[in-house]
Scaffold this motif. Structure first.
Motif, short mmCIF file in Angstrom:
data_model
loop_
_atom_site.label_atom_id
_atom_site.label_comp_id
_atom_site.label_asym_id
_atom_site.label_seq_id
_atom_site.Cartn_x
_atom_site.Cartn_y
_atom_site.Cartn_z
N GLU A 85 0.80 -1.24 0.00
CA GLU A 85 0.00 0.00 0.00
C GLU A 85 0.82 1.28 0.00
N THR A 86 2.10 1.22 0.45
CA THR A 86 2.89 2.45 0.55
C THR A 86 4.26 2.37 -0.13
N GLY A 87 4.71 1.18 -0.46
CA GLY A 87 6.04 1.02 -1.01
C GLY A 87 7.13 0.99 0.04
N ILE A 88 6.78 1.08 1.32
CA ILE A 88 7.76 1.02 2.40
C ILE A 88 8.06 -0.44 2.71
N ARG A 89 9.34 -0.79 2.69
CA ARG A 89 9.77 -2.15 3.04
C ARG A 89 10.22 -2.18 4.49
N VAL A 90 9.68 -3.12 5.24
CA VAL A 90 10.11 -3.35 6.62
C VAL A 90 11.05 -4.54 6.56
N VAL A 91 12.33 -4.30 6.85
CA VAL A 91 13.37 -5.31 6.61
C VAL A 91 14.10 -5.70 7.89
N GLU A 92 14.50 -6.97 7.92
CA GLU A 92 15.38 -7.44 8.99
C GLU A 92 16.79 -7.00 8.65
N CYS A 93 17.47 -6.39 9.62
CA CYS A 93 18.82 -5.91 9.35
C CYS A 93 19.57 -5.71 10.66
N PRO A 94 20.90 -5.74 10.60
CA PRO A 94 21.67 -5.44 11.81
C PRO A 94 21.51 -3.96 12.17
N PRO A 95 21.73 -3.63 13.45
CA PRO A 95 21.52 -2.24 13.90
C PRO A 95 22.31 -1.19 13.13
N ASP A 96 23.48 -1.53 12.63
CA ASP A 96 24.32 -0.55 11.94
C ASP A 96 24.17 -0.59 10.42
N ALA A 97 23.15 -1.28 9.93
CA ALA A 97 22.96 -1.43 8.48
C ALA A 97 22.56 -0.11 7.84
N THR A 98 23.00 0.06 6.60
CA THR A 98 22.56 1.21 5.81
C THR A 98 21.32 0.78 5.03
N LEU A 99 20.25 1.49 5.25
CA LEU A 99 18.98 1.15 4.60
C LEU A 99 18.74 2.01 3.38
N LYS A 100 18.00 1.48 2.44
CA LYS A 100 17.56 2.26 1.29
C LYS A 100 16.54 3.29 1.76
N PRO A 101 16.33 4.35 0.97
CA PRO A 101 15.38 5.40 1.40
C PRO A 101 13.96 4.90 1.67
N THR A 102 13.57 3.79 1.05
CA THR A 102 12.20 3.27 1.24
C THR A 102 12.14 2.12 2.25
N GLU A 103 13.23 1.90 3.01
CA GLU A 103 13.27 0.81 3.97
C GLU A 103 13.31 1.32 5.40
N VAL A 104 12.71 0.54 6.30
CA VAL A 104 12.83 0.76 7.74
C VAL A 104 13.11 -0.59 8.39
N ALA A 105 13.76 -0.54 9.54
CA ALA A 105 14.12 -1.76 10.25
C ALA A 105 12.90 -2.42 10.86
N LEU A 106 12.94 -3.73 10.91
CA LEU A 106 11.86 -4.52 11.49
C LEU A 106 11.58 -4.11 12.93
N ASP A 107 12.60 -3.67 13.65
CA ASP A 107 12.40 -3.22 15.04
C ASP A 107 11.43 -2.05 15.15
N ASN A 108 11.19 -1.34 14.06
CA ASN A 108 10.26 -0.20 14.08
C ASN A 108 8.80 -0.63 14.00
N LEU A 109 8.56 -1.90 13.70
CA LEU A 109 7.19 -2.43 13.63
C LEU A 109 6.86 -3.05 14.98
N ARG A 110 5.81 -2.58 15.61
CA ARG A 110 5.42 -3.08 16.93
C ARG A 110 3.98 -3.57 16.91
N ASP A 111 3.79 -4.76 17.47
CA ASP A 111 2.46 -5.30 17.68
C ASP A 111 1.93 -4.67 18.97
N TRP A 112 0.85 -3.92 18.86
CA TRP A 112 0.31 -3.23 20.02
C TRP A 112 -0.52 -4.15 20.92
N GLN A 113 -0.64 -5.42 20.54
CA GLN A 113 -1.40 -6.38 21.33
C GLN A 113 -2.84 -5.92 21.56
N LEU A 114 -3.38 -5.29 20.53
CA LEU A 114 -4.78 -4.85 20.54
C LEU A 114 -5.49 -5.51 19.38
#
Length: 165
Positions: free
Chosen positions: A59-88
């Motif tokens: 829906e947005t073109g944003i890729r949520v990727v698994e990566c090490p903390p010091d990884a260089t991400l592409k402009p359309t990527e975010v680390a998997l750690d940024n995705l949180r299940d709110w348990q709702l």
């Protein structure tokens, strides 16, 4: 060939910036209806985090990727750690206009809420068959702009789910 019925279990992903601006997207099938990323599981055994990642990308073109903390991400990527299940989860009546997508007799959906923090300037590429426009709004204004009460409520809960990133 008939399209398979949608599974009545879905995700709602509130995409937000560090300043708590929220990304809203306008539905192509209902212009004027603004929402967060939503979507149903593709298979009964699809893990919910995978559903959330897939829907965010579709829906947005944003890729949520698994990566090490010091990884260089592409402009359309975010680390998997940024995705949180709110348990709702929300159980709601499926709007009549969309019930034909589900098996006969299915009238309720279970929606699981996730949050995804992204940079405010991340490029957004909408799926043109699904969405017409996007906009960023402060979270309270975004909640007011949503057509779905469960989406608005999730957005209003954003400050309590933001943890240290």
């Amino acid at each position: 060939m008939n399209k398979p019925f949608k599974i009545p279990e879905s995700v709602l992903v509130v995409i937000y910036s560090p300043a708590l601006d929220v990304l809203l997207i306008e539905r192509a099938d209902k212009p004027g209806y603004w929402q967060s990323v939503t979507g149903s599981k593709d298979a009964l055994d699809e893990p919910l985090p995978q559903t959330a990642r897939r829907e965010v990308f579709e829906e947005t073109g944003i890729r949520v990727v698994e990566c090490p903390p010091d990884a260089t991400l592409k402009p359309t990527e975010v680390a998997l750690d940024n995705l949180r299940d709110w348990q709702l989860s929300n159980v709601y009546e499926i709007y009549p206009v969309w019930r034909h997508r589900y098996a006969p007799g299915v009238t309720r959906n279970v929606e699981h809420v996730f949050g995804l923090q992204v940079p405010r300037d991340i490029p957004i590429t909408l799926a043109p068959r699904e969405h017409l426009n996007h906009m960023w709004l402060p979270y309270r204004a975004a909640a007011d702009h949503c057509f779905s009460p469960s989406n608005a409520e999730a957005i209003l809960q954003l400050p309590r789910h933001v943890c240290s990133y």
